[in-house]
Every structure is written in C-alpha cells, then in structure tokens.
Motif scaffolding. Structure first.
Motif, PDB file in Angstrom:
ATOM      1  N   VAL A   1     106.382  20.847  40.812  1.00  0.00           N
ATOM      2  CA  VAL A   1     105.731  19.444  41.058  1.00  0.00           C
ATOM      3  C   VAL A   1     106.527  19.122  42.543  1.00  0.00           C
ATOM      4  N   PRO A   2     105.619  18.744  43.350  1.00  0.00           N
ATOM      5  CA  PRO A   2     106.059  18.410  44.806  1.00  0.00           C
ATOM      6  C   PRO A   2     107.077  16.992  44.555  1.00  0.00           C
ATOM      7  N   ASP A   3     107.949  16.938  45.361  1.00  0.00           N
ATOM      8  CA  ASP A   3     108.943  15.506  45.265  1.00  0.00           C
ATOM      9  C   ASP A   3     108.025  14.361  46.086  1.00  0.00           C
ATOM     10  N   PHE A   4     107.238  14.928  46.729  1.00  0.00           N
ATOM     11  CA  PHE A   4     106.299  13.842  47.710  1.00  0.00           C
ATOM     12  C   PHE A   4     104.969  13.539  47.180  1.00  0.00           C
ATOM     13  N   TRP A   5     104.862  13.774  45.794  1.00  0.00           N
ATOM     14  CA  TRP A   5     103.484  13.358  45.177  1.00  0.00           C
ATOM     15  C   TRP A   5     103.637  12.762  43.853  1.00  0.00           C
ATOM     16  N   GLY A   6     102.756  11.830  43.516  1.00  0.00           N
ATOM     17  CA  GLY A   6     102.863  11.304  42.313  1.00  0.00           C
ATOM     18  C   GLY A   6     102.014  10.066  41.789  1.00  0.00           C
ATOM     19  N   GLY A   7     102.239   9.470  40.814  1.00  0.00           N
ATOM     20  CA  GLY A   7     101.183   8.409  40.436  1.00  0.00           C
ATOM     21  C   GLY A   7     101.552   6.961  40.813  1.00  0.00           C
ATOM     22  N   TYR A   8     100.653   6.356  40.871  1.00  0.00           N
ATOM     23  CA  TYR A   8     100.844   4.669  40.674  1.00  0.00           C
ATOM     24  C   TYR A   8     100.202   4.133  39.618  1.00  0.00           C
ATOM     25  N   ARG A   9     100.679   3.123  39.261  1.00  0.00           N
ATOM     26  CA  ARG A   9     100.002   2.414  38.317  1.00  0.00           C
ATOM     27  C   ARG A   9      99.801   0.934  38.596  1.00  0.00           C
ATOM     28  N   VAL A  10      98.370   0.446  38.776  1.00  0.00           N
ATOM     29  CA  VAL A  10      98.076  -0.775  39.077  1.00  0.00           C
ATOM     30  C   VAL A  10      98.249  -1.741  37.954  1.00  0.00           C
ATOM     31  N   GLN A  11      98.885  -2.695  37.837  1.00  0.00           N
ATOM     32  CA  GLN A  11      99.207  -3.665  36.779  1.00  0.00           C
ATOM     33  C   GLN A  11      98.411  -4.746  37.151  1.00  0.00           C
ATOM     34  N   PRO A  12      97.275  -5.004  36.447  1.00  0.00           N
ATOM     35  CA  PRO A  12      96.370  -6.202  36.742  1.00  0.00           C
ATOM     36  C   PRO A  12      96.661  -7.441  36.575  1.00  0.00           C
ATOM     37  N   GLU A  13      96.269  -8.471  37.160  1.00  0.00           N
ATOM     38  CA  GLU A  13      96.451  -9.918  37.061  1.00  0.00           C
ATOM     39  C   GLU A  13      95.181 -10.474  36.851  1.00  0.00           C
ATOM     40  N   ARG A  14      93.998 -10.106  37.423  1.00  0.00           N
ATOM     41  CA  ARG A  14      92.853 -10.545  37.168  1.00  0.00           C
ATOM     42  C   ARG A  14      91.905  -9.363  37.147  1.00  0.00           C
ATOM     43  N   ILE A  15      90.823  -9.387  36.425  1.00  0.00           N
ATOM     44  CA  ILE A  15      89.747  -8.455  36.086  1.00  0.00           C
ATOM     45  C   ILE A  15      88.365  -9.184  36.277  1.00  0.00           C
ATOM     46  N   GLU A  16      87.618  -8.681  37.021  1.00  0.00           N
ATOM     47  CA  GLU A  16      85.975  -9.452  36.954  1.00  0.00           C
ATOM     48  C   GLU A  16      84.971  -8.337  36.569  1.00  0.00           C
ATOM     49  N   PHE A  17      84.075  -8.882  35.736  1.00  0.00           N
ATOM     50  CA  PHE A  17      82.986  -8.051  35.461  1.00  0.00           C
ATOM     51  C   PHE A  17      81.660  -8.821  36.063  1.00  0.00           C
ATOM     52  N   TRP A  18      80.864  -7.953  36.545  1.00  0.00           N
ATOM     53  CA  TRP A  18      79.909  -8.366  37.118  1.00  0.00           C
ATOM     54  C   TRP A  18      78.524  -7.768  36.892  1.00  0.00           C
ATOM     55  N   GLN A  19      77.781  -8.334  36.272  1.00  0.00           N
ATOM     56  CA  GLN A  19      76.282  -7.768  35.982  1.00  0.00           C
ATOM     57  C   GLN A  19      75.127  -8.429  36.807  1.00  0.00           C
ATOM     58  N   GLY A  20      74.476  -7.582  37.554  1.00  0.00           N
ATOM     59  CA  GLY A  20      73.340  -8.000  38.292  1.00  0.00           C
ATOM     60  C   GLY A  20      72.432  -8.593  37.415  1.00  0.00           C
ATOM     61  N   GLY A  21      71.562  -9.705  37.919  1.00  0.00           N
ATOM     62  CA  GLY A  21      70.599 -10.390  37.261  1.00  0.00           C
ATOM     63  C   GLY A  21      69.370 -10.604  38.277  1.00  0.00           C
ATOM     64  N   GLU A  22      68.428 -10.948  37.710  1.00  0.00           N
ATOM     65  CA  GLU A  22      66.909 -11.143  38.577  1.00  0.00           C
ATOM     66  C   GLU A  22      67.354 -12.342  39.142  1.00  0.00           C
ATOM     67  N   HIS A  23      66.825 -12.376  40.477  1.00  0.00           N
ATOM     68  CA  HIS A  23      66.459 -13.337  41.437  1.00  0.00           C
ATOM     69  C   HIS A  23      68.015 -13.713  41.940  1.00  0.00           C
ATOM     70  N   ARG A  24      68.957 -12.789  41.718  1.00  0.00           N
ATOM     71  CA  ARG A  24      70.326 -12.933  42.405  1.00  0.00           C
ATOM     72  C   ARG A  24      71.070 -13.939  41.538  1.00  0.00           C
ATOM     73  N   LEU A  25      70.526 -14.172  40.337  1.00  0.00           N
ATOM     74  CA  LEU A  25      71.375 -15.065  39.155  1.00  0.00           C
ATOM     75  C   LEU A  25      72.122 -14.087  38.454  1.00  0.00           C
ATOM     76  N   HIS A  26      73.199 -13.525  39.192  1.00  0.00           N
ATOM     77  CA  HIS A  26      74.103 -12.608  38.527  1.00  0.00           C
ATOM     78  C   HIS A  26      75.048 -13.092  37.449  1.00  0.00           C
ATOM     79  N   ASP A  27      75.427 -12.324  36.641  1.00  0.00           N
ATOM     80  CA  ASP A  27      76.638 -12.847  35.377  1.00  0.00           C
ATOM     81  C   ASP A  27      77.904 -12.403  35.893  1.00  0.00           C
ATOM     82  N   ARG A  28      78.825 -13.293  36.277  1.00  0.00           N
ATOM     83  CA  ARG A  28      80.014 -12.936  36.588  1.00  0.00           C
ATOM     84  C   ARG A  28      81.156 -13.663  35.715  1.00  0.00           C
ATOM     85  N   PHE A  29      82.146 -12.845  35.097  1.00  0.00           N
ATOM     86  CA  PHE A  29      83.180 -13.332  34.050  1.00  0.00           C
ATOM     87  C   PHE A  29      84.423 -12.814  34.793  1.00  0.00           C
TER      88      PHE A  29
END
Length: 214
Positions: A169-197
């Motif tokens: 295992v290289p000592d210059f390589w590894g993982g990052y974990r993104v700890q979320p503070e906000r998460i948004e879900f977007w679903q496209g809707g007709e006539h640009r009336l999208h759903d966002r939560f």
C-alpha cells in the motif's frame, strides 16, 4: 456551430417526489435512489462530481467514484499529492454531485472531507485489481508529465518490481470520507416545476427536511 443553445430543451417526465416519499434519514433515501440507478442500467451510477476550493479560493471539479457509504459519510480514494487532496488540506469543505440524468435526478451533498485511517485505506487498496494497484504507484497524480510513454515505462518497471507477492500500500494514497451537513434530492418535473428536498443536519446530529422551490 453557433454556440447558441437557447432553443434546446426537453421536458422532465420521469416522475415526481413528495415529502411522503422520503424517510427520516437521507442515507436511506440515497441508498434507495442509488439502487434504482443501478437497476436502471446507468453506466456509472457511483460516479460523482467532487468540488473543492484551493488555497487561493478557486473552485475546481472532477469526477470520482463513490467507494463506500455509511452514516459516517461518502468515501472516495485518491493520491495525497493530487490537486483534490491539496485543496482539501487547504479547505476541507467540499460538495458532491451525483448526476443521474437518465432518471431526471440529482443528489447534492455538502460537507467536510476528512482523511481515513491507513487501515481503512489499506483494506480497500488490497481488494483492488493488481493493475489498479500498480497504477496508483506509477501515477504522481496531477503532476505534469512530458509524454504518456514515460508513465507507461514506470508501470513496466513497477510490474517487474512487484512481480512476486502483494503490491504494498503506498503511503501517498488513501481514502477520504465526506461527512455531510446537508443533502439535497432533486427530481425533474414538467414545465420546470422540479421537486427539491433538502436534509439539514443540526448541532445535535438530527436531520431536518425542507422542501425548496425549483
């Protein structure tokens, strides 16, 4: 090519999203949508755009692959000398975007990236295909190179060097974990009336849900 794309548009008709559809945990909702993206046959359902801000305040984006998910966060791996790693060192605030365009969906994650332990990174590295392990050793990610042949020669040398036994295992390589503070879900809707939560994490570690105008 005129460069004018004002007339190009399509309707988003894949389906709606309501508060009643959403569980208390954004991770449960994300796993549901990810499973649907996989089952829909999307070519890269775990691909996500990672946005960082470097020490000079300049934003940059690139596609990385999601390699782990838990309530602790979203996991990806990289070279610690890469542009993304250096930007995270200067400013750990990052954003992730999952562009599931074929399903008229996207998920945006905002949070803090933290380097994972060596043990966690090593466990994943040792599970990778051998050629991917060698590529991690060969590439000094984001650094200039005169020509591709030099990289290919480095790969050849490393294949010979690690011809027997496991690739370390290289000592210059590894993982990052993104700890979320906000998460948004977007679903496209007709006539640009999208759903966002948007799920927002408060100081007590509790997620609240709000609907946003499109």
């Amino acid at each position: 090519m005129s460069g004018n794309f004002e007339s190009y548009r399509r309707e988003y008709t894949a389906g709606g999203l309501t508060a009643a559809d959403l569980p208390d945990s954004p991770f449960s909702q994300f796993e549901r949508w990810l499973e649907q993206a996989v089952n829909a046959g999307l070519s890269d359902p775990t691909a996500m755009a990672l946005s960082t801000i470097d020490e000079d305040g300049r934003p940059w984006q690139r596609i990385v692959l999601l390699k782990g998910l838990s309530e602790a966060g979203f996991v990806f791996y990289t070279n610690f000398g890469s542009d993304k790693a250096e930007a995270i060192s200067a400013n750990p605030n990052v954003s992730l975007l999952f562009p599931w365009n074929e399903l008229d969906r996207q998920v945006i994650v905002g949070g803090t990236a933290k380097r994972m332990s060596f043990a966690e990174s090593a466990a994943y590295f040792l599970s990778r295909p051998r050629e991917s392990q060698i590529a991690a050793w060969a590439s000094r990610q984001s650094r200039p190179i005169a020509k591709r042949a030099l990289l290919e020669e480095e790969v050849r040398k490393l294949r010979n060097k690690f011809a027997e036994g496991e690739v370390p295992v290289p000592d210059f390589w590894g993982g990052y974990r993104v700890q979320p503070e906000r998460i948004e879900f977007w679903q496209g809707g007709e006539h640009r009336l999208h759903d966002r939560f948007r799920y927002q994490l408060d100081g007590q570690g509790v997620w609240s849900l709000s609907q946003l105008q499109p």
